[in-house]
Design an enzyme around this catalytic site. Structure first.
Site, PDB file in Angstrom:
ATOM      1  N   ASP A  79       0.711  -1.082  -0.021  1.00  0.00           N
ATOM      2  CA  ASP A  79       0.514   0.166   0.208  1.00  0.00           C
ATOM      3  C   ASP A  79       0.572   1.182  -0.035  1.00  0.00           C
ATOM      4  O   ASP A  79       2.255   1.700  -0.085  1.00  0.00           O
ATOM      5  CB  ASP A  79      -1.374   0.078   1.137  1.00  0.00           C
ATOM      6  CG  ASP A  79      -0.327   0.095   2.510  1.00  0.00           C
ATOM      7  OD1 ASP A  79       1.027   0.066   2.400  1.00  0.00           O
ATOM      8  OD2 ASP A  79      -0.889   0.548   3.575  1.00  0.00           O
ATOM      9  N   TYR A 105       2.981   4.611   0.613  1.00  0.00           N
ATOM     10  CA  TYR A 105       3.446   4.698   1.756  1.00  0.00           C
ATOM     11  C   TYR A 105       2.362   6.265   2.541  1.00  0.00           C
ATOM     12  O   TYR A 105       2.100   6.756   2.126  1.00  0.00           O
ATOM     13  CB  TYR A 105       4.380   5.963   1.065  1.00  0.00           C
ATOM     14  CG  TYR A 105       5.772   5.465   0.615  1.00  0.00           C
ATOM     15  CD1 TYR A 105       6.472   4.692   1.467  1.00  0.00           C
ATOM     16  CD2 TYR A 105       6.457   5.702  -0.654  1.00  0.00           C
ATOM     17  CE1 TYR A 105       7.344   3.943   0.627  1.00  0.00           C
ATOM     18  CE2 TYR A 105       7.297   4.778  -1.662  1.00  0.00           C
ATOM     19  CZ  TYR A 105       7.918   4.052  -0.415  1.00  0.00           C
ATOM     20  OH  TYR A 105       9.409   3.592  -0.996  1.00  0.00           O
ATOM     21  N   PHE A 122       6.875   1.924  -4.277  1.00  0.00           N
ATOM     22  CA  PHE A 122       8.553   2.133  -3.894  1.00  0.00           C
ATOM     23  C   PHE A 122       9.003   3.289  -4.370  1.00  0.00           C
ATOM     24  O   PHE A 122       9.625   3.758  -3.932  1.00  0.00           O
ATOM     25  CB  PHE A 122       9.181   1.352  -4.719  1.00  0.00           C
ATOM     26  CG  PHE A 122       9.340  -0.005  -3.545  1.00  0.00           C
ATOM     27  CD1 PHE A 122       9.265  -0.555  -2.566  1.00  0.00           C
ATOM     28  CD2 PHE A 122       7.977  -1.361  -4.780  1.00  0.00           C
ATOM     29  CE1 PHE A 122       9.128  -1.777  -1.971  1.00  0.00           C
ATOM     30  CE2 PHE A 122       8.381  -2.779  -4.042  1.00  0.00           C
ATOM     31  CZ  PHE A 122       8.973  -2.749  -3.280  1.00  0.00           C
ATOM     32  N   HIS A 156      10.648  -9.043   1.258  1.00  0.00           N
ATOM     33  CA  HIS A 156      10.880  -7.914   0.232  1.00  0.00           C
ATOM     34  C   HIS A 156      12.281  -7.310   0.824  1.00  0.00           C
ATOM     35  O   HIS A 156      12.941  -7.679   1.581  1.00  0.00           O
ATOM     36  CB  HIS A 156       9.640  -7.630   1.548  1.00  0.00           C
ATOM     37  CG  HIS A 156       8.840  -6.042   1.404  1.00  0.00           C
ATOM     38  ND1 HIS A 156       9.576  -5.270   1.846  1.00  0.00           N
ATOM     39  CD2 HIS A 156       7.999  -5.874   0.374  1.00  0.00           C
ATOM     40  CE1 HIS A 156       8.903  -4.139   1.118  1.00  0.00           C
ATOM     41  NE2 HIS A 156       7.964  -4.891   1.011  1.00  0.00           N
TER      42      HIS A 156
END
Length: 225
Positions: free
Chosen positions: A64, A66, A77, A186
């Site tokens: 989701d 930031y 990202f 991740h």
């Protein structure tokens, strides 16, 4: 929210008529009216705006947006140029440097990737300020699953980069033998040392694209002077 257009609209128009989407749209509008929500409403669908369906050659799935002020702008990202580079992206840049020798830039704005056919899609497209995952389960997952199914059905090679468990749960939807699926932990500081570092996703992606006659991605993000 700025509407989806072009081939994406054609591919996803059935979703907009479904009851879940109507409810999702009402919920998100109410949230924008009453709370601080990221990204800005006009940026929610930026992944689709910047990477048209017929140009997608790589898919990077995030979770989701930031949730701190000024960070999110609709690409997983990525952050706006003036914002500090978040820890996960610091690690992505480190792997990119180790994998391809790319110079580490001084900002986290990844639009250059999106404009080359890298769809940078979060599975949830909005979030409340300072509350990670606060819009999980309101309907976005159903919508982005529909987009992933559309991509899976494309009759051309696409690389799917699945970092972390939430992204990897989408693997079951990807059954087209033309595609390449790359999985790794991740890139967050909590898990990057468990196998994200050294996974070489960027060189593997470009090798696959070249082998299939597709222009590779120039992953180098240029510094902003």
């Amino acid at each position: 929210m700025a509407a989806i257009s072009g081939a994406w609209l054609e591919a996803l128009k059935g979703e907009f008529k479904k009851p879940y989407y109507k409810k999702l749209f009402e919920t998100v509008n109410q949230e924008y009216r009453t709370r601080q929500i990221f990204p800005p409403a006009d940026d929610v669908f930026n992944a689709f705006h910047l990477t048209p369906l017929n140009e997608v050659k790589v898919v990077i799935l995030g979770q989701d947006p930031y949730h701190n002020v000024g960070q999110a702008h609709g690409l997983c990202f990525s952050v706006k140029p003036e914002v500090d580079i978040p820890p996960s992206l610091v690690n992505i840049y480190q792997e990119l440097h180790d994998d391809l020798g790319c110079e580490i830039p001084n900002h986290g704005y990844l639009v250059k990737w999106a404009k080359q056919g890298v769809l940078m899609l979060n599975t949830v497209l909005t979030v409340r300020a300072h509350q990670a995952n606060s819009h999980r389960g309101i309907g976005w997952e159903e919508f982005t699953d529909a987009a992933i199914r559309v991509l899976n059905e494309q009759d051309r090679p696409i690389v799917f980069i699945l970092w972390g468990r939430p992204a990897q749960t989408k693997k079951a939807m990807l059954n087209n033998p033309k595609h390449l699926i790359l999985e790794a932990p991740h890139p967050s500081p909590l898990s990057a040392y468990r196998g994200f570092f050294g996974s070489r996703p960027f060189s593997q992606t470009n090798a696959f694209l070249k082998a299939n006659g597709v222009e590779p991605v120039d992953w180098q993000i240029d510094k902003i002077e």
